[in-house]
Structure formats: C-alpha cells, structure tokens
Design an enzyme around this catalytic site. Structure first.
Site, mmCIF file in Angstrom:
data_model
loop_
_atom_site.group_PDB
_atom_site.id
_atom_site.type_symbol
_atom_site.label_atom_id
_atom_site.label_comp_id
_atom_site.label_asym_id
_atom_site.label_seq_id
_atom_site.Cartn_x
_atom_site.Cartn_y
_atom_site.Cartn_z
ATOM 1 C CE LYS A 56 -4.455 13.450 3.664
ATOM 2 N NZ LYS A 56 -3.569 14.457 4.411
ATOM 3 C CB THR A 82 -1.850 15.446 0.852
ATOM 4 O OG1 THR A 82 -1.661 15.501 2.081
ATOM 5 C CG2 THR A 82 -0.775 15.111 0.212
ATOM 6 C CG HIS A 85 2.157 -23.905 3.890
ATOM 7 N ND1 HIS A 85 2.096 -24.304 2.535
ATOM 8 C CD2 HIS A 85 2.689 -23.047 3.821
ATOM 9 C CE1 HIS A 85 2.903 -23.852 1.633
ATOM 10 N NE2 HIS A 85 3.197 -22.752 2.337
#
Lengths: 283, 283, 283, 283
Positions: D12, D57, D248
C-alpha cells in the site's frame, strides 16, 4: 457569419527571473515569476492577422529581463510597478496593463551561528505576490500585495457546530477539531507604503498570529479575524481578500479495532475541500 | 477596529464522483469533479461564529452523491443544473449558487473490432466542463459549456510576422512555425439545447477542424476563427470565450555544429508562454 | 576523514525534443523526453574537482539534438540505441551508458473524415517508453520497451474475496467491484524486432484486451494474465515487468440517506493506493 | 503458453497519517505518508486468483493507523521499524517487508516571541525520509534515514571548467556560476543511533554547511564533500547516497540590448537538468 470580438487581452506568463545583487559583504537574491497582460488597440490582429500594433510576447519577456538589469528595486512590488509603467508609457496602443509577480522565498543558510553571505535554502512553500495594474485613463490604477499557499495547522482551539441539520447532514458537531488551511490573501493598498517589505512582514505576522490565537467557531469567523488583523497592522491597506481552503484532517475510525480515537489519529486529505472566501474592508 | 465584510461566498471543491449506469448490454460511465459555491445570508458565521444558517460543506458533498443516485441524467450539463436548482430551492438563505463540473473522458476499449460493454481506457488529456449559475432574482441565470486542456499542434500553416520592431524585439519574422496550444474554451448558451452531448461534439469538432485548416497569421487570428466556427456550428451558443497559451516549440540552434535547422528540430517548452485571450459573440 | 566514493554516475535528464519530418503529403511528428546516464572513469571530478574526462551534461543535451538532426529513425527505440552507441563509441572513459526515452502521443486531427497531413491532437495520457543500455564489456546490453500511465477502468468482471481475515481487516468480500488502474509495463527484448512500432502496438493491444476480457479474481491474477498476453503477442519479448496501482473507486455510503448503493455511486481516489508488481517470463 | 512468475511484491502506498500527541503544555504533531511493501508466499494469487494468504492492502492501511495509535514513538525512524516488525512477526507467509516514510515538516508559529503550543506553519519544501527493511532470514535488515527536496542555491563560490572539449561542447568555462540544486540524500545506518532526531539534525546541518562553504569545482566534487561531511558528523552512518540535480540558472543574453550581464540576471529552469549521483562510504 456575422461575429464580433467582444473583448481581448494577451500577454506573457511565467517569465522566470533570478536577479543577484552583488554587494560587498552580503549578496542579495530575488527569484520570481512575472506575468504581463496588455489590452488596448489590438483587434486588427484578431480580425485580419495584421500584427502591426502587436508587441510580441517574446519582446515582453525580453523587457522583463532588461528592466530587471537596468532598474534597482528592493521589492517585487516596486519592480511590478516599473514594468507596468514601462508598457503604458512606451506603447500608445496599450490602454492598460497588469503585471503580477510571485516571489519564491530563500533564506540564508546559517553557518557557525551566522547568516551566510551568499548561500541560501528554500523557505516555506508560500510565495509572496503582488500586482500592479495601470490604465491610460487612470481609473484602473491598483496596487495589490499578497501571499499564496501559506500552510498552517492547529491541533486545538477550533470548533464547528450548530450548522444546518437536515437530510443531507452526517457531520457531527465538533468541539475540538484539527484546523488546517492554505492561506491565500491579497491586500489592496489605499496609500503608497514607505516600505513594501515591512508591510509584507507585518501582514504575514498578523495572519499567522491570528490563526494561532483566535478561538475559531468556524473557518468563516477566522477569515474575518484575519482580515481585521491585517487591516489593523497595516494602515496603508484598504481591504483584504482571503481564500481559505479547509484541508480536512478526518478522524480515522478506530472502533472496528476496539480502540478509541481521542482526537489523535487523522487522515490528511487534499480533496474534497471546503473553500471559504471573503473580503474585509474598512468601514 | 472598525471593519466590515464586503462580500463572501463558500462551498465545496473537488467532489469527485463515479457513476455507473448498469444497463443491460452496455454499461455507462460518468467520472467528474464537482465544485459548489453558495452566496447569501451567511454573514453571521463570519461576524459572530453563528453557524445556524450555514450548510456545512460536508453536507454539500453528501448532496452531490445523493443527487447523483436519485436523478437520471445523460450529461454533466443536465446534472449541474439539477444540483444548482436543488440548493436554491431547498435553502431560503441561499441567494445564488454556482455548480461547475469537469468530466474526465473514458473511451470504450476495442475488443475484436467492437467497443467493449464495460471496459474503458482514458481518453485524451482534455476535460469537458460546464457551469450552471442560478440566483434567486433570476438575473444571474447562466449556462456555460466548455472544454479544457485540449492540446493541439500543427507543423505547418502558421506564420507570425510584421509585429512591433523596437529595442526589445529579438524574435525574427516567421513564415512557417510550429503552432502548439492547449485550448481552453467556454461557450455561453443563449438557448436551451435539445442535446448537450451533440452540442459538445460539434463545438469540439469545430475547434479542431478550424485549428487544422485555418492558415494562421497570429494566434489572435486563429482564436477569432475558432470562436466564429463554434458559433457557426452551434446555434444555441451566444458567445465563446477562448484562452490559448502559446506552447512554444523553439528551433534548436544547430549552427555551432555546422548543421542547418530546416524547421525540423525544436525544444518544446512549458514556460514562459504567450497567453492570448478573447471573447467572440454574435453581432 | 577517511572516506571513499563507492559508485557514481551522472547525466542529463528531461531533454525535450520535437522532430518534424517534412515529407511531401504527410508530415511526421516525434515528441519525446530523453534521459542520458553515463558511468565510467569519472572519479577525478568527485575526488579532486578535475573535470578533464567529464563530458558536460550540457554537451549531452547538444548531442541529443544533433543526433536527432543527423540520424533518420522511425521509432524512439531506434533513436535511443543510436544515442547510447554514440556515447560508448566516442568517449573511451565511458564504461556504460543508459538512454531512456518517453514519447508523448499525438494523433492526426480528422478533417472531412480523413487524417490531416500536419495537424495533431494529443492522444491519451499514456506515454510510450524505451531504454537502451550498453556497456563496454557487452555484458550489460539490454533493450527495453514499455508504456506508462495507461489508465483503464472496468465496471464489471472483477472480484476480490477470501483474503486474510484478522483483526486488521475491515474490507468485505466483493463479488463485483470497479477495477481501475494505471498500467506501467516494461518488456525486455530477447531478440531484435523487425518493427518496433508494430511490437508496441501489439503489446498495447494485448494489455488492453486482457484487461477488458479477463475475469479478475485479484489484481495480482490480472497482472499475470497481462504479462502472459504480451509474451504471447510478441515473440521477441523475453519478459514483462508490470506495476499496477489499484486506483480505488470506493462505494459511497448512501445508507444515512435511506438509499441503497447498488454498485452505482463511487468516490474515485488517488491515495492511498494498492500497488501490485510482478515480472512474467517465458519458462 | 508456458509462462512463469519470476518475482513479485505488493503493498500500500501513500497512507497519509496525522498523529497529535496531546501533552499538557505542548502538543506534538507528526504528519507523514507511509508506503508498505511485502514479498513472500503470494504466488497463488497471481497464478490462480487464490487469495487465501493475501493480506489486503486495505488491511495494511488499517494496520498503519492502528499501530500509530497503539505505539508511542518520537521519530518516523522508530515508527517505520515498528510497522515493519509487525508484518514480519504476524504473518508467516511474509518473507520480507519494507516500510518507507516521508514526513512533512511543521514549525511552531511564533507568537509574542515564543513558540506556540498547538499552532504550526509549514516548514521548507523538504521532507525527512526513512526506510526500514526486514527479511525473515535477517540478511536484508537495513535502516536508512534521509532527506528529499532540500532546495539550496549559492550565488558565488562555484566554478565549472576544463571539461571535455569537442564538437558537442558549446558551454564556456565558468569561474563563477550560480549553483542551485535540490538535495536528495539517504544515509545507511551501521549502528543503532541513540537519538534519530539528533542524527537527522546533524546530517541536515552538515549538508547545508558544506554546500555553503565548500568552494565547488564541480557538482561532483561538492557531492563528495557533502557525503564526507555527513559521515564525519554522524558516527552511526556507514554510507551516504546523494542525488544532486543541477537546477540550472542560465545567464540571460543581454547583448542584443547593448547591456552587459555581469553575472546578475538569470533564467531559472526546471528542465533539462544535469543529474549527479554517487555513494560515499567509510574506508
């Protein structure tokens, strides 16, 4: 087919900019995202593809970087005004312009107990915002400051009860609930402040302290108290608009496990969310 | 301190809903996210924490699911009206209500050349939208349909040239450029259509076909053409608002590598982006 | 302090690229995001700031655009191999390289019943993926194809029952539930296919048809069936790795409103989600 | 077709949890997202849809909330171990388990110069992380701490020069550049620390101070220095894995506007980005 263009506007969004001011000793850092919107005499481009009067959005982008280089400023509020004024003054075909800026916060890294001269760590998730709107006929000139996504949460001092009871209600009265929200606030200026950064700091502190100390009977009531606190702390502010999403922390049902949830265990959720809005002004 | 509440509204956002209509043979699927906003006689909650007239946003959420169960509908447009009418009719303290819905598209999976009865694959990234706004004094009743995030791109048939030339311009005239945008459109209805789904399909097709076939001299001009096309295809539509972000594909500079970029190699960018807006109405 | 560098790698991520192939009649469009990772003899830069052997990630980015211009390819799989081989062949200090590509789908807009020559609309949210990994000692050469975020949902033909019953279980057995998932699949090639695009189409169709027609007793069982279907449809594939998040549609409890939810009204949720993974290979 | 299941795991993800510890005086707040992954004797579900040994789950999710209620803990590290041990001890069919947690930071709001007892404001964007992995055969037991998305930027003290010069290079040597990155670090423990929170604070401070004060000749070199600093500050840490995306800031070309960019005006970009990784261990 007979159709006409009722209204129109265009601009450049998400012009991201870093400016470093390399003073001896302490270097200053500004990071922001700028949105420019123009309106005016641009219908020829919509109606005939005649772009003669059109300022390319690419040129708007260039303008933001050039002005960031050429002008000195100590707040995004000051810079937004410079950019807006530039467009109105430079191009007669522009009737009005709005420049909105979001600033991401950077805090100096502490080294040996002192703030570093040129190294920074990202601040909270909130962003400082501002908007300068200028129109050729002056009527529309407004200056707005604000804050977005200022996440706060309190674990006590918040109730919600005695609301409408009918078929659609399943929520029980709550004498104590977790109150979490992401504050979006915009304050309209009624006078030019001497110090935009000081005003921002006072408004932010007023929002945080009121959230912490106000005993809340509803998000609506806290919104009103927050608006009043900003007006009280900032004489140059004329009104405050607030938008408070209720970021629910839902008590997890522990009864199937023979446990009692004494207001301890919650499920934080992003959706759905209540959304409470209002504008608080001076009398 | 003397302060007052100038305006206020509140509601529930992102109420996500799946409805399955289990017909014999073909099962129908609706997935949507619903936003409800109310305004009216709610100042007591802001000013005094008195929630007596307040409908909890949790109850609004329940209402959406209950009405989704109790009512039959074949379009989000029909459902948004049912929800809006319910709030106005049920609660005298409500002066007005706005219900906005976004629908995520699902297409039937093709199995053996035929559409499957109950299995679906996600459609494009676009979402169908609608909004029903009702006010007790009838003045404010509006019905809007729309589409969001309809991404399109054309590799030819788009120019942009002869725009303002000054110090801030670096962009060259382009006789052929890639034109990519993410169409956001909202159409205001001037009459009740017989078939909301048919109207949506015609509006979407008009947007796509116009984008494909219109030779574009500017995004602005294409916007106008798209608006006209929707008006032409949909007699029940009174006006069309369009917002077209210019999702730039920037030619990559191949000259340092002794190569010529013949309009072949581009960098797709998300920001900054031009944003062109306008509303097209009938004469 | 005595410390050492155990392993290292570096590269450029999210190099976004649009390539237009301007054939007479039909123009072809590729849009992709490329990630390059190198490993090899680069420790001097980590240990001493000596960059002599370092290929700048900016140069990697340039390389992707230059090769996109210079090479002809008809699939991202072919292009990923070209880029990987380039790095291994050009730089002796490179021991190995991995090039991963995600392609965003564009479909031709239909105009007058026919596909347009140069105008496109975004396809579904899924992306086609591939990865070419090459090492100087040949051991590590692998070619992988795949698909990401292929959202599917079925309203019938899915059960989940008879799982572990203990103190922590509250979920009831379900004879009929909504099954929604976002398929992530990667297939490792055991042989060079003649046609990468054909292989991709067959694998995608196998995934969709199996999802639609397989009567599911668990997400795990459907995963196995999908893996087998891809192996069966694609002789050049040696194994299939699948990751299936269970995007729960939770029945909304209508009992407080004296209504029965006959498997019609659900709350779609993003989190928490079950995550079922597995790799299916040939015997 | 002859196919087999090579490996499998399930669990889960994104179990979000708020725990409030209501001490007199000061209330404590934990907010986290928990991922649980199990592996073991689960092939029957994949191969035959036989779920007899499967822990749903949904039951895993329940377990996380129940254990959060029943157990006292003062760090996510301690809690992750409790959850992992629970699964291994409770279910004989589980061969191994991994529990990963991300904690969102909350800081006490300052009111009248003092930290508030129960009101919090969101901290920086970074999250504290940990992972406990346990296997029945003990071989795989590992404890990891970490931090994600710690955004830092320095405006001086960073060079990058003398890297490979060839056809693909266009980047000039830089004696002074803006260096911005989002630090992801994971430290593997070689011994059980007395105080997980103290260890985390020392590791975070070591990362920040090193970033600020280390004169950087390459991101790679800074990575090595950061890894050494964490090892030096935290005797219980055996190795440090770092991932440093080069966010950047590209100097904006002001020459077309007859201006000189003296390292002041930059375009912050999100993509493409260099990605520098490495693992630093003790000798």
């Amino acid at each position: 087919m007979p159709a006409k263009l009722r209204d129109n506007a265009y601009g450049k969004s998400r012009v991201r900019l870093t400016k470093v001011v390399r003073r001896v000793g302490m270097q200053e850092l500004f990071e922001m995202s700028v949105d420019v919107v123009l309106w005016g005499d641009f219908a020829d481009s919509y109606l005939a593809g005649d772009n003669t009067k059109l300022i390319a959005t690419d040129s708007m982008k260039n303008t933001v970087y050039v002005l960031a280089k050429e002008r000195e400023f100590d707040s995004i509020d000051a810079f937004s005004f410079e950019v807006a004024a530039h467009f109105l003054e430079t191009y007669p075909q522009v009737a009005g312009v709005s420049v909105s800026i979001e600033q991401t916060g950077w805090q100096r890294i502490t080294v040996g107990g002192a703030p570093h001269t040129h190294a920074f760590v990202a601040g909270g998730g909130e962003r400082r915002t501002c908007q300068a709107t200028l129109a050729r006929d002056e009527s529309g000139a407004t200056r707005i400051g604000g804050i977005k996504d200022l996440m706060v949460l309190k674990t006590a001092g918040s109730e919600f009860s005695k609301f409408v009871e009918d078929r659609f209600r399943t929520l029980a009265d709550a004498r104590e609930r977790v109150f979490a929200t992401s504050i979006d606030a915009e304050w309209a200026l009624r006078a030019q402040p001497e110090d935009f950064n000081g005003l921002y700091d006072r408004a932010r502190a007023a929002l945080l302290e009121t959230f912490a100390t106000h005993h809340s009977l509803s998000v609506q009531q806290t919104l009103m108290a927050m608006g009043e606190a900003v007006l009280s702390a900032c004489p140059d502010v004329g009104s405050v608009g607030l938008s408070l999403p209720n970021k629910h922390r839902i008590p997890f049902d522990l009864r199937p496990f023979k446990l009692e949830n004494r207001n301890e265990i919650f499920v934080p959720t992003d959706e759905p969310y209540g959304l409470i809005t209002g504008t608080v002004t001076r009398e």
